[in-house]
Write an enzyme that holds these catalytic residues in place. Sequence first.
Site, short mmCIF file in Angstrom:
data_model
loop_
_atom_site.label_atom_id
_atom_site.label_comp_id
_atom_site.label_asym_id
_atom_site.label_seq_id
_atom_site.Cartn_x
_atom_site.Cartn_y
_atom_site.Cartn_z
N SER A 97 -2.02 49.57 -70.25
CA SER A 97 -2.81 48.34 -70.34
C SER A 97 -4.30 48.67 -70.56
O SER A 97 -4.67 49.17 -71.61
CB SER A 97 -2.56 47.48 -69.10
OG SER A 97 -3.03 46.17 -69.27
N ASN A 121 2.11 49.58 -72.97
CA ASN A 121 1.73 48.17 -72.87
C ASN A 121 0.28 47.98 -73.30
O ASN A 121 -0.51 47.33 -72.63
CB ASN A 121 1.97 47.65 -71.46
CG ASN A 121 3.42 47.80 -71.03
OD1 ASN A 121 3.81 48.85 -70.53
ND2 ASN A 121 4.22 46.77 -71.24
N HIS A 242 5.50 43.66 -68.60
CA HIS A 242 4.27 44.45 -68.63
C HIS A 242 4.30 45.68 -67.73
O HIS A 242 3.66 46.68 -68.03
CB HIS A 242 3.10 43.55 -68.22
CG HIS A 242 1.75 44.14 -68.52
ND1 HIS A 242 1.33 44.41 -69.81
CD2 HIS A 242 0.73 44.53 -67.71
CE1 HIS A 242 0.11 44.91 -69.78
NE2 HIS A 242 -0.27 45.02 -68.52
#
Length: 263
Positions: A97, A121, A242
């Site tokens: 992320s 992700n 996620h």
Amino acid sequence: MLQTLPRSKTLSGAAYLERGEGAETLVLIHGVGMRIEAWQPQIDRLANDFRVVAVDLPGHGFSDPLEGAPELPVYVEWFRRFLEDIKAGPVNVAGHSMGALIAGGIVATAPEQLRRVALLNGVHRRGSEARKAVEARAREIGSGNFDRVAPLTRWFSENEEGTEAYRLVRELLQAVDPVGYALAYKAFASGDAVYAHCWPKVECPALFLTGDGDLNSTGAMARDMAAAARRGRAVVIEGHRHMVNLTAPEEVNRALADWLASS
């Protein structure tokens, strides 16, 4: 209760964990609101074959915060200094992320420090609606009046709510420093296009992994980045969102092991 992993700290204030004694080093960077503990399944598996280093983002876990209102390039420079501090030589970097944005930034600006790069992700050139939503969330967090656990409904499916992964992520979100969280989220919200142009120039093996249910770090984004990279590979894991490294650890660990085996 949250089990805190042991850490060391660099002179510049970055808290990190080191495990394993392999010939190559793998450095793990977590996402906004998380900390080293979010990498537990990868640390446990990959430290059998590699020197694994996991680092807390600034203002997260036990790392010192950054000053001012840092944008993504400041986080990338912070990470570059961290690599110098741990004296690892060329390393393998995997980011999740926000950590994926930093991984993309370091391969764009200091490719000589990397053997391989993996984005888990990762976001890439958000659409207008997604951009508006993430910017609104950044403003909400910056106001100090926000729901800490709101991301759970996006990051996990309903049938995952009773899992250890869900409980861990909930605890991490509740424990995060609100100022460090707000600063990092603002950089995350505006950072998806900063280094998006870099992939055609990246020479090292590049892995782009996500879950097919992640509506923000989509499979299409992973495939687009993999197609742009010279040695890119996309892995999209079905039935996960996620926090796929926690909800599908065996599949993620296999993908990382294959990536780390690439020459």
